[in-house]
Scaffold this active site. Structure first.
Site, short mmCIF file in Angstrom:
data_model
loop_
_atom_site.label_atom_id
_atom_site.label_comp_id
_atom_site.label_asym_id
_atom_site.label_seq_id
_atom_site.Cartn_x
_atom_site.Cartn_y
_atom_site.Cartn_z
N ASP A 38 0.89 -1.38 -0.14
CA ASP A 38 0.10 -0.07 0.10
C ASP A 38 0.79 1.30 -0.05
O ASP A 38 1.47 1.66 1.03
CB ASP A 38 -0.96 -0.02 1.22
CG ASP A 38 -2.00 1.22 1.19
OD1 ASP A 38 -2.02 1.87 0.36
OD2 ASP A 38 -2.80 1.03 2.15
N ASN A 44 -7.85 3.78 -0.92
CA ASN A 44 -8.11 2.18 -0.27
C ASN A 44 -9.57 2.13 -0.30
O ASN A 44 -10.07 1.07 -0.58
CB ASN A 44 -7.75 2.17 1.19
CG ASN A 44 -6.08 2.01 0.80
OD1 ASN A 44 -5.30 1.88 -0.08
ND2 ASN A 44 -5.48 2.09 2.11
N ASP A 62 -1.22 -1.07 -4.39
CA ASP A 62 -1.45 -0.10 -5.52
C ASP A 62 -0.23 0.33 -6.42
O ASP A 62 1.07 -0.49 -5.89
CB ASP A 62 -2.08 1.25 -4.98
CG ASP A 62 -1.31 1.79 -3.91
OD1 ASP A 62 -0.08 1.70 -3.72
OD2 ASP A 62 -1.72 2.52 -3.02
N ASP A 88 -9.95 -0.22 -15.18
CA ASP A 88 -11.14 0.19 -14.17
C ASP A 88 -11.99 -1.08 -13.96
O ASP A 88 -12.49 -1.32 -14.94
CB ASP A 88 -11.77 1.55 -14.69
CG ASP A 88 -12.83 2.00 -13.86
OD1 ASP A 88 -12.68 1.80 -12.64
OD2 ASP A 88 -13.69 2.69 -14.39
N GLU A 112 -8.06 1.50 -12.60
CA GLU A 112 -8.62 1.16 -11.38
C GLU A 112 -8.15 2.18 -10.51
O GLU A 112 -6.95 2.25 -10.18
CB GLU A 112 -8.67 -0.18 -11.26
CG GLU A 112 -9.17 -0.37 -9.76
CD GLU A 112 -10.59 0.05 -9.56
OE1 GLU A 112 -11.34 -0.34 -10.33
OE2 GLU A 112 -10.80 0.44 -8.31
N HIS A 143 -14.06 -11.06 -21.79
CA HIS A 143 -15.20 -10.74 -21.31
C HIS A 143 -15.19 -9.32 -20.50
O HIS A 143 -13.82 -8.93 -20.15
CB HIS A 143 -15.63 -11.85 -20.36
CG HIS A 143 -14.36 -12.49 -19.49
ND1 HIS A 143 -14.00 -13.58 -19.68
CD2 HIS A 143 -13.90 -11.79 -18.28
CE1 HIS A 143 -12.87 -13.55 -18.67
NE2 HIS A 143 -12.73 -12.67 -17.93
N ASP A 209 -19.64 -12.10 -22.38
CA ASP A 209 -18.53 -12.72 -23.28
C ASP A 209 -18.78 -11.66 -24.39
O ASP A 209 -19.84 -11.34 -24.86
CB ASP A 209 -18.93 -14.24 -23.97
CG ASP A 209 -17.88 -14.67 -24.80
OD1 ASP A 209 -16.78 -14.52 -24.22
OD2 ASP A 209 -18.10 -15.00 -25.84
N ASP A 239 -5.67 -12.79 -20.65
CA ASP A 239 -6.36 -13.57 -19.93
C ASP A 239 -7.47 -14.51 -20.90
O ASP A 239 -8.05 -14.17 -22.08
CB ASP A 239 -7.39 -12.73 -19.03
CG ASP A 239 -8.24 -13.60 -18.18
OD1 ASP A 239 -7.66 -14.18 -17.28
OD2 ASP A 239 -9.48 -13.67 -18.08
N HIS A 243 -11.01 -18.89 -24.65
CA HIS A 243 -12.24 -18.75 -25.04
C HIS A 243 -12.35 -17.55 -26.16
O HIS A 243 -13.54 -17.22 -26.06
CB HIS A 243 -13.03 -18.13 -23.58
CG HIS A 243 -13.05 -19.19 -22.62
ND1 HIS A 243 -13.58 -20.26 -22.45
CD2 HIS A 243 -11.90 -19.42 -21.87
CE1 HIS A 243 -13.13 -21.08 -21.56
NE2 HIS A 243 -12.39 -20.94 -21.07
N GLU A 267 -3.02 -16.95 -21.29
CA GLU A 267 -3.53 -18.03 -20.43
C GLU A 267 -4.58 -18.88 -20.90
O GLU A 267 -5.63 -18.63 -21.41
CB GLU A 267 -3.89 -17.46 -19.15
CG GLU A 267 -4.66 -18.32 -18.20
CD GLU A 267 -6.27 -18.39 -17.75
OE1 GLU A 267 -6.75 -18.97 -16.91
OE2 GLU A 267 -6.83 -17.39 -18.58
N ASP A 338 -4.17 -18.59 -9.47
CA ASP A 338 -5.24 -19.62 -9.59
C ASP A 338 -5.31 -20.94 -8.90
O ASP A 338 -6.35 -21.55 -9.11
CB ASP A 338 -5.45 -19.70 -11.28
CG ASP A 338 -6.11 -18.51 -11.61
OD1 ASP A 338 -6.94 -17.62 -11.21
OD2 ASP A 338 -5.98 -18.16 -12.98
#
Ligand code: NOJ
Ligand code: CA
Length: 706
Positions: A38, A44, A62, A88, A112, A143, A209, A239, A243, A267, A338
């Site tokens: 942090d 926060n 962050d 974000d 973000e 997605h 999706d 990512d 898919h 991935e 994961d």
């Protein structure tokens, strides 16, 4: 003099001018941004848990925190930082979780606010660069965020609201060829059968999706990626590539490579390796992307964390690597966000050290998950989200020493970055393998039982060698090495023989279109020379942008070919290097839905196409829709006309030609037909344009003569 000063000033103004890293030489450090450090308490809230006990809330990490810890990271010897997604994310909880992990994007053009903003990101890139570290960003183009929870897949374009899942559905239409209900998103429910078109076109665990064939989505995601490239990212972890349509992914990667020779890996979540699934096709033919080595992680973990034979492990790894054209671009890891951490499941710290050493020396680029160096464990030994505890900083451990020592060796000895992989000895409890590249060699020896005297065939010069980790001695005489391998240790021996002729070890990226910058890594390139690009039909000297003893940057020339691959060689002082394959894309790419009416096909089974342009030259599998069509998404050079042949067969077998030829022209949807397509004739406007150019040329010629 003023001119020289001006050129110098211009050079200074070009950001990061030709200062590239060769990925294979380095080590990646993976950070879950929220759980690292942090650096700014003011960002926060909301959904913040200062006690760090609720694993589903933000804990304060962050980008400023990472900047503060760059010296620490440098002390481990890592050269790339992989950040969890920082775009974000939604501003609500979904399924009782906040999006602290970053995988629920709402605005791909913003950062973000819990993590920082574009200015902080650029500062991170700059500060990292001072320490020879570059930044890889996790990007999530399959997605956006949960479709039926949280913000209902709300999507923003740099702050402007675009749509959410229900609004999007109101105007969704049924694609007549694929029978997918789509708009910006696809509205086909959740994935239930994990294969074929369904795996690409339905929601992954309820995540909305994207319909990548929607031109707005296509440009939005590409523009968003560009923002990170402009801000100085040196690569991406993409990512959920499993898919997305490979054709769209190809156009996406090709778009990025037009900007910089980035390192992009994907991935593809698959815990074990099998030839009968989509992944096999992924690297057998398409070769769109280097991948995280998820299928072999389990084998390494079991063998060193619990029990199991090195013999099985060695065979499994050899089989895995033999599938790749570029095994050294595999991205290897032990722990990740994961899976449960190694030390949470196995108590064997010695096994853990051996496994860390193995990840650092196998073919491929190693990833250190944050806290691997400080023995961070998952809460109660569990997986996601408990494998994401708050970071503990400690670079004085044995694990940190192993990482640092082998990161240095990766720099020094090219066999680890570019070498081949050969088992020299294996038994249930001991294993020795060699990596070699030209004159450079590395021998890795593992022993997981009692101390053992080993004799291994080894083609190194006679002498005594000392392992870099523990100083164990090995003596080599007449092609045989003898050593006393200590219990539960990994030993690493290095041999630096001289290489006279140029030798290429790496190419980044490994597919390119004319005009793209391509990075070659290797040895004995000398002070200058030529890079030759060769197809079946033509041979060209590439323009050289930078030339160093161990790295060349060249520009991919336009070359005549119908094949998928071209060869690249380096020449200096009359000596020619090995040839390296590069997947060639013949022009600016556009994603396209390729459609074949089933009336052209009077057979069953898995169908494939191959075509007469490089983009279609490797076999591409077709899906069948319930509306009477075969289809696939492909990446095509804009405006190209082409023909394709149909084939039938299984991915791992030989394909049988069906003697059907069909024709098409690149467009968003290409309906193939039996009628050959006329090459474009010139319009009256174009004829007029050519006339004007000819007239101007004539005047210039006459003027110069007079
Ligand atoms: C794979 C990521 O690694 C995982 O953490 C994430 O939740 C899913 N993809 C969905 O984006
Ligand atoms: Ca998808």
């Amino acid at each position: 003099m003023r001119k020289i000063a001006l050129v110098f000033m211009l050079l200074l103004m070009i950001p990061n001018a030709l200062a590239y890293q060769i990925p294979e030489k380095g080590v990646i450090y993976q950070i879950m941004v929220d759980r690292f450090y942090d650096g700014n308490k003011s960002n926060n809230e909301p959904f913040y848990d200062s006690t760090h006990t609720n694993y589903y809330l933000y804990w304060g990490g962050d980008l400023e925190g990472i900047i503060e810890k760059l010296d620490y990271l440098q002390s481990l010897g890592v050269s790339m930082i992989w950040l969890s997604p920082i775009n974000d994310n939604i501003n609500r909880m979904a399924g009782a979780s906040a999006p602290y992990h970053g995988y629920w994007t709402r605005d791909y053009k913003r950062i973000e606010e819990h993590f920082g903003d574009w200015e902080t990101f650029e500062r991170l890139v700059k500060e990292a660069k001072k320490r020879d570290i570059c930044i890889i960003v996790d990007f999530v183009p399959n997605h956006s965020n949960p479709a039926t929870d949280g913000e209902y897949a709300s999507l923003y374009d740099n702050g402007t609201f675009i749509t959410h899942y229900y609004k999007d559905k109101e105007n969704a239409t049924l694609n007549p060829y694929t029978s997918s209900l789509e708009n910006i998103y696809r509205h086909n429910g959740n994935i239930e059968n994990w294969y074929g078109w369904e795996m690409k076109s339905k929601n992954l665990f309820g995540l909305a999706d994207f319909n990548h064939l929607n031109p707005w989505v296509d440009s939005y995601l590409k523009e968003s990626l560009d923002l990170f490239i402009q801000a100085g990212a040196c690569g991406f972890r993409i990512d959920a590539v499993k898919h997305m349509d490979l054709g769209w992914l190809t156009s996406f990667y090709a778009h990025a490579y037009q900007k910089e020779p980035l390192f992009i890996f994907g991935e593809y979540y698959k815990l074990s390796y099998a030839t009968d699934d989509d992944m096999f096709h992924f690297y057998q033919y398409a070769n769109v992307s280097p991948l995280l080595s998820i299928p072999i992680r389990g084998n390494i973990f079991t063998t060193l964390g619990f029990g199991g034979s090195f013999e099985d492990l060695a065979k499994e790894l050899e089989k895995y690597y033999s599938q790749f054209i570029y095994p050294n671009k595999a991205v290897n890891f032990l722990d990740s966000h994961d899976l449960p951490r190694f030390l949470s499941e196995s108590r064997s710290k010695e096994g853990y050290h051996m496994a860390l050493g193995l990840i650092m020396t196998l073919p491929g680029i190693p990833v250190i998950y944050y806290g691997d160096e400080s023995y961070l464990v998952s809460k109660d030994g569990k997986g996601d989200p408990y494998n994401r505890p708050m970071m503990i900083f400690d670079n004085t451990t044995e694990a940190a020493r192993i990482i640092r020592t082998l990161a240095e060796l990766r720099e020094e000895n090219n066999a680890l970055a570019y070498g081949d992989f050969r088992t020299l000895h294996m038994s249930y409890t001991t294993w020795a393998f060699e990596r070699s590249f030209g004159g450079e060699r590395v021998l890795v020896v593992l022993n997981k039982r009692e101390d053992k005297a080993l004799e291994i065939p080894l083609n190194w010069s006679d002498g005594t060698y000392r392992d870099v980790l523990y100083g164990v001695e090995m003596s080599v005489k007449n092609g045989r090495a003898t050593l006393e391998a200590p219990k539960n240790r990994i030993l690493v021996f290095s041999y630096l023989g001289k290489q006279e002729k140029p030798l290429i070890g790496s190419v980044t990226p490994y597919f390119a279109q004319p005009g793209d910058k391509v990075l070659l890594g290797g040895v004995a390139f000398g002070k200058g020379g030529k890079v030759i690009v060769k197809s079946e039909e033509e041979k060209k000297d590439a323009e050289i942008l930078e030339w160093k003893e161990d790295m060349i940057v060249f520009e991919m020339p336009k070359i005549k070919t119908k094949e998928a691959w071209v060869n690249v060689t380096v020449e200096n002082n009359g000596e020619r290097s090995n040839a390296m394959r590069i997947r060639y894309l013949s022009g600016e790419q556009t994603p396209a839905l390729l459609v074949i009416n089933e009336s052209y096909i009077n057979t069953t089974g898995q169908l494939w196409i191959k075509g007469d342009i490089p983009e279609l030259a490797e076999p591409i599998p077709l899906y069948k829709s319930s509306t009477g069509y075969y289809f696939q998404v492909v990446s095509l050079p804009k405006g190209a006309t082409f023909e394709v042949q149909l084939y039938r067969g299984l991915p791992w077998g030989e394909l049988e030609p069906l003697n059907v030829t069909l024709y098409g022209r690149a467009n968003t949807t290409v309906i193939l037909s039996e009628e050959p397509i006329e090459h474009e004739t010139m319009s009256s406007g174009q004829i007029c344009g050519v006339g004007v150019i000819l007239a101007i040329s004539l005047v210039v010629l006459l003027f110069r003569r007079s």
